[in-house]
Design a protein around this motif. Structure first.
Motif, PDB file in Angstrom:
ATOM      1  N   GLY A   1       0.820  -1.213   0.000  1.00  0.00           N
ATOM      2  CA  GLY A   1       0.000   0.000   0.000  1.00  0.00           C
ATOM      3  C   GLY A   1       0.849   1.256   0.000  1.00  0.00           C
ATOM      4  O   GLY A   1       0.532   2.243  -0.672  1.00  0.00           O
ATOM      5  N   SER A   2       1.962   1.224   0.720  1.00  0.00           N
ATOM      6  CA  SER A   2       2.870   2.373   0.765  1.00  0.00           C
ATOM      7  C   SER A   2       3.520   2.615  -0.592  1.00  0.00           C
ATOM      8  O   SER A   2       3.626   3.758  -1.056  1.00  0.00           O
ATOM      9  N   ALA A   3       3.959   1.537  -1.240  1.00  0.00           N
ATOM     10  CA  ALA A   3       4.579   1.671  -2.563  1.00  0.00           C
ATOM     11  C   ALA A   3       3.591   2.238  -3.579  1.00  0.00           C
ATOM     12  O   ALA A   3       3.938   3.105  -4.388  1.00  0.00           O
ATOM     13  N   MET A   4       2.349   1.771  -3.519  1.00  0.00           N
ATOM     14  CA  MET A   4       1.327   2.251  -4.454  1.00  0.00           C
ATOM     15  C   MET A   4       0.953   3.711  -4.163  1.00  0.00           C
ATOM     16  O   MET A   4       0.745   4.501  -5.077  1.00  0.00           O
ATOM     17  N   ALA A   5       0.875   4.066  -2.889  1.00  0.00           N
ATOM     18  CA  ALA A   5       0.539   5.441  -2.514  1.00  0.00           C
ATOM     19  C   ALA A   5       1.583   6.418  -3.041  1.00  0.00           C
ATOM     20  O   ALA A   5       1.243   7.439  -3.648  1.00  0.00           O
ATOM     21  N   ALA A   6       2.849   6.116  -2.817  1.00  0.00           N
ATOM     22  CA  ALA A   6       3.922   6.999  -3.285  1.00  0.00           C
ATOM     23  C   ALA A   6       3.913   7.097  -4.806  1.00  0.00           C
ATOM     24  O   ALA A   6       4.103   8.189  -5.372  1.00  0.00           O
TER      25      ALA A   6
ATOM     26  N   PRO B   1       1.160   3.518   7.581  1.00  0.00           N
ATOM     27  CA  PRO B   1       2.267   3.523   6.622  1.00  0.00           C
ATOM     28  C   PRO B   1       1.938   4.034   5.214  1.00  0.00           C
ATOM     29  O   PRO B   1       2.709   4.820   4.654  1.00  0.00           O
ATOM     30  N   PRO B   2       0.805   3.665   4.598  1.00  0.00           N
ATOM     31  CA  PRO B   2       0.527   4.234   3.277  1.00  0.00           C
ATOM     32  C   PRO B   2       0.326   5.756   3.301  1.00  0.00           C
ATOM     33  O   PRO B   2       0.704   6.459   2.355  1.00  0.00           O
ATOM     34  N   TYR B   3      -0.261   6.274   4.382  1.00  0.00           N
ATOM     35  CA  TYR B   3      -0.426   7.723   4.492  1.00  0.00           C
ATOM     36  C   TYR B   3       0.934   8.389   4.610  1.00  0.00           C
ATOM     37  O   TYR B   3       1.203   9.413   3.978  1.00  0.00           O
TER      38      TYR B   3
ATOM     39  N   GLY C   1       4.197   9.676  14.828  1.00  0.00           N
ATOM     40  CA  GLY C   1       5.043   9.880  13.670  1.00  0.00           C
ATOM     41  C   GLY C   1       4.271  10.196  12.407  1.00  0.00           C
ATOM     42  O   GLY C   1       4.720   9.918  11.320  1.00  0.00           O
ATOM     43  N   VAL C   2       3.084  10.768  12.557  1.00  0.00           N
ATOM     44  CA  VAL C   2       2.302  11.148  11.379  1.00  0.00           C
ATOM     45  C   VAL C   2       2.877  12.451  10.857  1.00  0.00           C
ATOM     46  O   VAL C   2       2.809  13.480  11.541  1.00  0.00           O
TER      47      VAL C   2
END
Length: 180
Positions: free
Chosen positions: A76-81, A133-135, A173-174
């Motif tokens: 999800g993090s890779a796709m978000a970035a 993490p995706p945010y 850590g947001v």
């Protein structure tokens, strides 16, 4: 003024739903698709696009199933970035760039029963390790705006984005969220 549009799987050119894109494990292809959507939307006068970034555990269906990138925080993090890079490009002033809006902050993909607008019940650990993490990845990639989701659930009048102690967001850590 921002004229935004929800772009789930393309603007005029239709691409696979985010879950299908994520199944490719190809962030470069997702970035390219997001750039096509940005060019088309910018040509139509949109200045911002919303695309889901959440990690979803709403496997029973609903928006979480169709709009999310699955339940893996790394993927999800890779796709978000990739989507942020595709929408915004290297320069937001470019004629084919649009603002990327991170939605729906936070944990909306964990709605009980996979039902839109339902309550979200989760621990701080699950929030930190699965949903945030995706945010973080989208914001680290430069996402210009964030949209939170409110609920219409009679069971909980508090929006899911506020139901958890978001006064604690800085210590979680947001990025981009400062507290007093």
């Amino acid at each position: 003024m921002i004229f935004g549009q929800d772009v789930i799987h393309g603007y005029r050119t239709i691409f696979p739903i985010p879950l299908g894109e994520a199944a490719s494990w190809d962030p470069e292809a997702v970035e390219a698709a997001a750039h096509v959507a940005a060019k088309e939307a910018a040509a139509a006068g949109c200045t911002g696009l919303s695309r889901p970034w959440w990690t979803s555990r709403a496997i029973r269906g609903g928006a979480g199933f169709a709009e999310g990138s699955g339940e893996d925080p790394y993927l999800g993090s890779a796709m978000a970035a990739a989507r942020v890079r595709g929408f915004q490009g290297a320069d937001l002033r470019a004629p084919d760039a649009v603002l990327a809006t991170v939605k729906h902050f936070a944990a909306y993909g964990g709605a009980e029963g996979g039902r839109d607008y339902n309550t979200v019940d989760l621990s701080e650990r699950t929030l930190r390790e699965v949903y945030l993490p995706p945010y973080r990845a989208a914001l680290d990639a430069g996402a210009a705006t964030v949209r939170r989701r409110s609920t219409r659930s009679a069971a909980s009048p508090v929006p899911p984005a506020l139901a958890h102690d978001f006064a604690a967001a800085p210590r979680m850590g947001v990025p981009g969220i400062r507290g007093e």
